[in-house]
Design a protein around this motif. Structure first.
Motif, PDB file in Angstrom:
ATOM      1  N   ASP A 169      -8.511  98.541  29.088  1.00  0.00           N
ATOM      2  CA  ASP A 169      -7.707  97.251  29.136  1.00  0.00           C
ATOM      3  C   ASP A 169      -6.512  97.524  28.219  1.00  0.00           C
ATOM      4  OD1 ASP A 169      -9.620  96.322  30.558  1.00  0.00           O
ATOM      5  OD2 ASP A 169     -10.826  95.501  29.017  1.00  0.00           O
ATOM      6  N   ALA A 170      -6.359  98.393  27.483  1.00  0.00           N
ATOM      7  CA  ALA A 170      -5.303  98.583  26.383  1.00  0.00           C
ATOM      8  C   ALA A 170      -3.909  99.018  27.066  1.00  0.00           C
ATOM      9  CB  ALA A 170      -5.629  99.642  25.296  1.00  0.00           C
ATOM     10  N   PRO A 171      -2.696  98.114  27.219  1.00  0.00           N
ATOM     11  CA  PRO A 171      -1.531  98.645  27.808  1.00  0.00           C
ATOM     12  C   PRO A 171      -1.162  99.990  27.246  1.00  0.00           C
ATOM     13  CG  PRO A 171      -1.192  97.020  26.121  1.00  0.00           C
ATOM     14  CD  PRO A 171      -2.658  97.023  26.140  1.00  0.00           C
ATOM     15  N   LYS A 172      -0.274 100.697  28.040  1.00  0.00           N
ATOM     16  CA  LYS A 172       0.352 101.801  27.664  1.00  0.00           C
ATOM     17  C   LYS A 172       1.281 101.827  26.679  1.00  0.00           C
ATOM     18  CE  LYS A 172      -0.695 104.025  32.201  1.00  0.00           C
ATOM     19  NZ  LYS A 172       0.054 105.082  33.310  1.00  0.00           N
ATOM     20  N   SER A 173       1.833 100.674  26.612  1.00  0.00           N
ATOM     21  CA  SER A 173       3.022 100.401  25.711  1.00  0.00           C
ATOM     22  C   SER A 173       2.518  99.921  24.072  1.00  0.00           C
ATOM     23  CB  SER A 173       3.855  99.393  26.364  1.00  0.00           C
ATOM     24  OG  SER A 173       3.531  98.139  26.392  1.00  0.00           O
ATOM     25  N   SER A 174       1.198  99.908  24.267  1.00  0.00           N
ATOM     26  CA  SER A 174       0.571  99.367  22.854  1.00  0.00           C
ATOM     27  C   SER A 174       0.930 100.330  21.716  1.00  0.00           C
ATOM     28  CB  SER A 174      -0.662  98.901  23.024  1.00  0.00           C
ATOM     29  OG  SER A 174      -1.611 100.160  23.073  1.00  0.00           O
ATOM     30  N   ARG A 175       1.017  99.896  20.355  1.00  0.00           N
ATOM     31  CA  ARG A 175       1.183 100.799  19.213  1.00  0.00           C
ATOM     32  C   ARG A 175       0.000 101.753  19.135  1.00  0.00           C
ATOM     33  NH1 ARG A 175       3.700  97.608  14.310  1.00  0.00           N
ATOM     34  NH2 ARG A 175       3.987  99.905  13.679  1.00  0.00           N
ATOM     35  N   ASP A 176      -1.210 101.321  19.476  1.00  0.00           N
ATOM     36  CA  ASP A 176      -2.438 102.293  19.429  1.00  0.00           C
ATOM     37  C   ASP A 176      -2.493 103.154  20.589  1.00  0.00           C
ATOM     38  OD1 ASP A 176      -3.068 100.922  17.165  1.00  0.00           O
ATOM     39  OD2 ASP A 176      -4.622  99.479  18.138  1.00  0.00           O
ATOM     40  N   GLY A 177      -1.515 103.471  21.269  1.00  0.00           N
ATOM     41  CA  GLY A 177      -1.248 104.416  22.495  1.00  0.00           C
ATOM     42  C   GLY A 177      -2.162 105.453  22.248  1.00  0.00           C
ATOM     43  N   PRO A 178      -2.285 106.356  21.238  1.00  0.00           N
ATOM     44  CA  PRO A 178      -3.005 107.537  21.162  1.00  0.00           C
ATOM     45  C   PRO A 178      -4.552 107.138  21.005  1.00  0.00           C
ATOM     46  CG  PRO A 178      -0.912 107.866  19.833  1.00  0.00           C
ATOM     47  CD  PRO A 178      -1.140 106.563  20.292  1.00  0.00           C
ATOM     48  N   LEU A 179      -4.902 106.042  20.553  1.00  0.00           N
ATOM     49  CA  LEU A 179      -6.254 105.750  20.199  1.00  0.00           C
ATOM     50  C   LEU A 179      -6.765 105.314  21.357  1.00  0.00           C
ATOM     51  CD1 LEU A 179      -5.935 104.009  16.546  1.00  0.00           C
ATOM     52  CD2 LEU A 179      -6.399 106.155  17.295  1.00  0.00           C
ATOM     53  N   ARG A 180      -6.168 105.101  22.573  1.00  0.00           N
ATOM     54  CA  ARG A 180      -6.881 104.569  23.852  1.00  0.00           C
ATOM     55  C   ARG A 180      -7.900 105.762  24.208  1.00  0.00           C
ATOM     56  NH1 ARG A 180      -2.857 104.436  27.708  1.00  0.00           N
ATOM     57  NH2 ARG A 180      -4.265 103.052  29.409  1.00  0.00           N
ATOM     58  N   ARG A 185      -9.092 109.507  18.848  1.00  0.00           N
ATOM     59  CA  ARG A 185      -9.706 108.338  18.210  1.00  0.00           C
ATOM     60  C   ARG A 185     -10.609 108.967  16.869  1.00  0.00           C
ATOM     61  NH1 ARG A 185     -12.498 104.130  21.402  1.00  0.00           N
ATOM     62  NH2 ARG A 185     -10.701 104.523  22.596  1.00  0.00           N
ATOM     63  N   LEU A 186     -11.522 109.858  17.594  1.00  0.00           N
ATOM     64  CA  LEU A 186     -12.768 110.494  16.552  1.00  0.00           C
ATOM     65  C   LEU A 186     -11.793 111.391  15.622  1.00  0.00           C
ATOM     66  CD1 LEU A 186     -15.755 110.802  15.735  1.00  0.00           C
ATOM     67  CD2 LEU A 186     -15.806 112.385  17.748  1.00  0.00           C
ATOM     68  N   MET A 187     -10.809 112.285  16.342  1.00  0.00           N
ATOM     69  CA  MET A 187     -10.159 113.166  15.311  1.00  0.00           C
ATOM     70  C   MET A 187      -9.483 112.509  14.241  1.00  0.00           C
ATOM     71  SD  MET A 187      -9.981 116.103  14.601  1.00  0.00           S
ATOM     72  CE  MET A 187     -10.635 117.278  15.717  1.00  0.00           C
ATOM     73  N   ALA A 188      -8.743 111.215  14.668  1.00  0.00           N
ATOM     74  CA  ALA A 188      -7.762 110.663  13.590  1.00  0.00           C
ATOM     75  C   ALA A 188      -8.785 110.139  12.376  1.00  0.00           C
ATOM     76  CB  ALA A 188      -7.424 109.567  14.436  1.00  0.00           C
ATOM     77  N   LEU A 189      -9.932 109.847  12.808  1.00  0.00           N
ATOM     78  CA  LEU A 189     -11.140 109.165  11.901  1.00  0.00           C
ATOM     79  C   LEU A 189     -11.462 110.390  10.890  1.00  0.00           C
ATOM     80  CD1 LEU A 189     -13.087 106.578  13.801  1.00  0.00           C
ATOM     81  CD2 LEU A 189     -11.627 106.070  11.903  1.00  0.00           C
ATOM     82  N   LEU A 190     -11.333 111.745  11.619  1.00  0.00           N
ATOM     83  CA  LEU A 190     -12.085 112.832  10.916  1.00  0.00           C
ATOM     84  C   LEU A 190     -10.976 113.121   9.882  1.00  0.00           C
ATOM     85  CD1 LEU A 190     -13.609 115.809  12.154  1.00  0.00           C
ATOM     86  CD2 LEU A 190     -11.887 116.212  10.621  1.00  0.00           C
ATOM     87  N   ILE A 191      -9.761 113.155  10.251  1.00  0.00           N
ATOM     88  CA  ILE A 191      -8.603 113.600   9.495  1.00  0.00           C
ATOM     89  C   ILE A 191      -8.392 112.556   8.241  1.00  0.00           C
ATOM     90  CG2 ILE A 191      -5.918 113.880   9.469  1.00  0.00           C
ATOM     91  CD1 ILE A 191      -6.103 115.100  12.006  1.00  0.00           C
ATOM     92  N   THR A 192      -8.592 111.421   8.486  1.00  0.00           N
ATOM     93  CA  THR A 192      -8.423 110.557   7.492  1.00  0.00           C
ATOM     94  C   THR A 192      -9.566 110.417   6.446  1.00  0.00           C
ATOM     95  OG1 THR A 192      -7.572 108.814   9.016  1.00  0.00           O
ATOM     96  CG2 THR A 192      -8.293 107.823   6.908  1.00  0.00           C
ATOM     97  N   ALA A 193     -10.771 110.556   7.055  1.00  0.00           N
ATOM     98  CA  ALA A 193     -11.861 110.985   6.275  1.00  0.00           C
ATOM     99  C   ALA A 193     -11.779 112.108   5.226  1.00  0.00           C
ATOM    100  CB  ALA A 193     -13.131 110.763   6.720  1.00  0.00           C
ATOM    101  N   THR A 194     -11.370 113.024   5.691  1.00  0.00           N
ATOM    102  CA  THR A 194     -11.173 114.307   4.897  1.00  0.00           C
ATOM    103  C   THR A 194     -10.130 114.091   3.752  1.00  0.00           C
ATOM    104  OG1 THR A 194     -11.683 115.502   6.968  1.00  0.00           O
ATOM    105  CG2 THR A 194     -10.673 116.710   4.958  1.00  0.00           C
ATOM    106  N   LYS A 195      -9.056 113.719   4.122  1.00  0.00           N
ATOM    107  CA  LYS A 195      -7.991 113.164   3.306  1.00  0.00           C
ATOM    108  C   LYS A 195      -8.418 112.263   2.321  1.00  0.00           C
ATOM    109  CE  LYS A 195      -3.840 112.207   4.951  1.00  0.00           C
ATOM    110  NZ  LYS A 195      -3.028 111.671   5.698  1.00  0.00           N
ATOM    111  N   LEU A 196      -9.350 111.379   2.436  1.00  0.00           N
ATOM    112  CA  LEU A 196      -9.788 110.683   1.313  1.00  0.00           C
ATOM    113  C   LEU A 196     -10.924 111.202   0.649  1.00  0.00           C
ATOM    114  CD1 LEU A 196     -10.483 107.436   3.505  1.00  0.00           C
ATOM    115  CD2 LEU A 196      -8.819 107.722   1.823  1.00  0.00           C
TER     116      LEU A 196
END
Length: 404
Positions: A169-180, A185-196
């Motif tokens: 349901d997420a529109p293509k133009s949304s700012r969360d585009g890559p997280l669709r 989405r899972l890799m972004a969480l992995l990168i953030t968790a590793t940096k933390l």
């Protein structure tokens, strides 16, 4: 897309695509565009893996296509000769993608999402989310990260209430585009968790207890060296399918003997054909050709064994890389508190908003994440930046709730 899906549905009921053709049977471009192509087949394979809860990723499919392990380029070779000869040229074209335009991982992401959305709209079909625990475990192994990253990523996903199904349901133009897409989405969480937990920018934070998740520190320079060695592979590395397709006369002149042998091996296993025509003027020499092919087979008997040995070698390389990186882990010494306060996870966390800000091990870390999740480097940076924004908003909401 809807017409292609209708054709797929009708064919499963025993009908042929010809029955849905126009009454005048004109081979118009509209008719060809409405016919399922190889990309639709790839999407269906991925959907089948989702239904089976198989930890298959789009990056895996892209890798198999690039290596020639999954039929895509020269896909018509997998159609029996007797059937291929009777196919109109328009349909044969569907089995021969343009080899000059490489298949991009992001393009596969978008196309698969389009097919999944069409199945949901037309047939009410709901697919399960990706098998994220197994995929995450594979990524932690391939990226040679400590096991603490696995637990931290899952904890971060629960904290942000993020699931891993396709966002239809997420529109293509949304700012969360890559997280669709669930895998980025899972890799972004992995990168953030590793940096933390294991900062890559050189900050060494103190830990309250030696049993805390952030009690260890990584030797990121050693990690980067191991990743670079694995990526290079040396002269002995076999050419990828796409690389071999683009092998030019200039490349032949500059190639070494080993590289030429590898290219000829690739031609032998992907271009050379032992098909024998039984009809027409070529049929006169059919028996002679069969005898000749038996005397000089194009494919060696040990090809399958070599492939199995190659897979085992790759697994051993991953295990060795993981062992060396893990051996470089060290416990944190007693660090001085910054500003008179105890440093905690997330202190001095560096937000990355543009790919040009990346350098050193941090850039290599993002590149590996983008490769495994099926995104470009810029797309991976944007996806991780959106996770940072969600974390910041959650912290602000909790702070306001505490004040109230």
């Amino acid at each position: 897309m809807n017409s292609r899906l209708c054709r797929l549905s009708s064919q499963s009921d025993g009908e042929t695509s010809a029955s849905e053709a126009k009454h005048d049977h004109k081979r118009t471009r509209t008719k060809i565009d409405g016919t399922p192509n190889l990309m639709d087949t790839i999407a269906l394979c991925y959907m089948g893996a989702l239904l089976l809860r198989n930890p298959l990723t789009i990056a895996d499919l892209h890798h198999w296509i690039s290596e020639g392990d999954l039929p895509f380029y020269h896909g018509s070779k997998n159609v029996p000769l007797s059937m291929r000869e009777r196919l109109p040229a328009e349909y044969q074209e569907l089995l021969e993608p343009n080899v000059l335009s490489k298949l991009e991982r992001r393009g596969m992401q978008s196309h698969i999402l389009e097919v999944i959305s069409s199945f949901s709209t037309e047939f009410g079909m709901a697919l399960p989310p990706i098998n994220h625990p197994l995929i995450l475990y594979r990524w932690v192994q391939k990226m040679a990260l400590p096991v603490e990253v696995f637990a931290a990523t899952l904890r971060l996903a629960r904290m942000l209430d993020m699931a891993f199904a396709y966002g239809l349901d997420a529109p293509k133009s949304s700012r969360d585009g890559p997280l669709r897409f669930p895998e980025p989405r899972l890799m972004a969480l992995l990168i953030t968790a590793t940096k933390l937990v294991f900062p890559i920018d050189g900050f060494e934070l103190s830990s309250a207890k030696p049993t805390d998740m952030d009690a260890l520190k990584m030797h990121w320079l050693a990690w980067a060296e191991m990743q670079a060695l694995d990526a290079e592979g040396g002269e002995e590395r076999s050419p990828k399918y796409e690389e071999a397709l683009e092998f030019s006369q200039a490349d032949v002149l500059g190639a070494s003997e080993v590289q030429l042998d590898q290219y000829m091996d690739w031609c032998e296993h992907n271009i050379v054909s032992e098909e024998v025509r039984e009809r027409g003027r070529h049929g006169r020499d059919a028996e002679f050709r069969r005898v000749l092919f038996r005397m000089f087979p194009a494919h060696a008997d040990g090809a399958v064994q070599t492939e199995v040995e190659g897979e085992q070698t790759a697994k051993d390389d991953v295990t060795e890389t993981l062992r060396q990186v893990q051996s470089a882990l060290r416990t944190k010494g007693k660090a001085e508190d910054r500003g008179g306060e105890q440093s905690v996870i997330g202190s001095f966390y560096r937000r990355i908003k543009e790919a040009k800000s990346l350098e050193g091990p941090l850039k290599l870390f993002y590149e590996r994440g983008a490769e495994l999740s099926g995104l470009s480097l810029n797309g991976m940076v944007k996806a991780t930046a959106r996770i940072d924004v969600k974390l910041e908003r959650q912290e602000e909401s909790k702070r306001k709730a505490g004040e109230d």
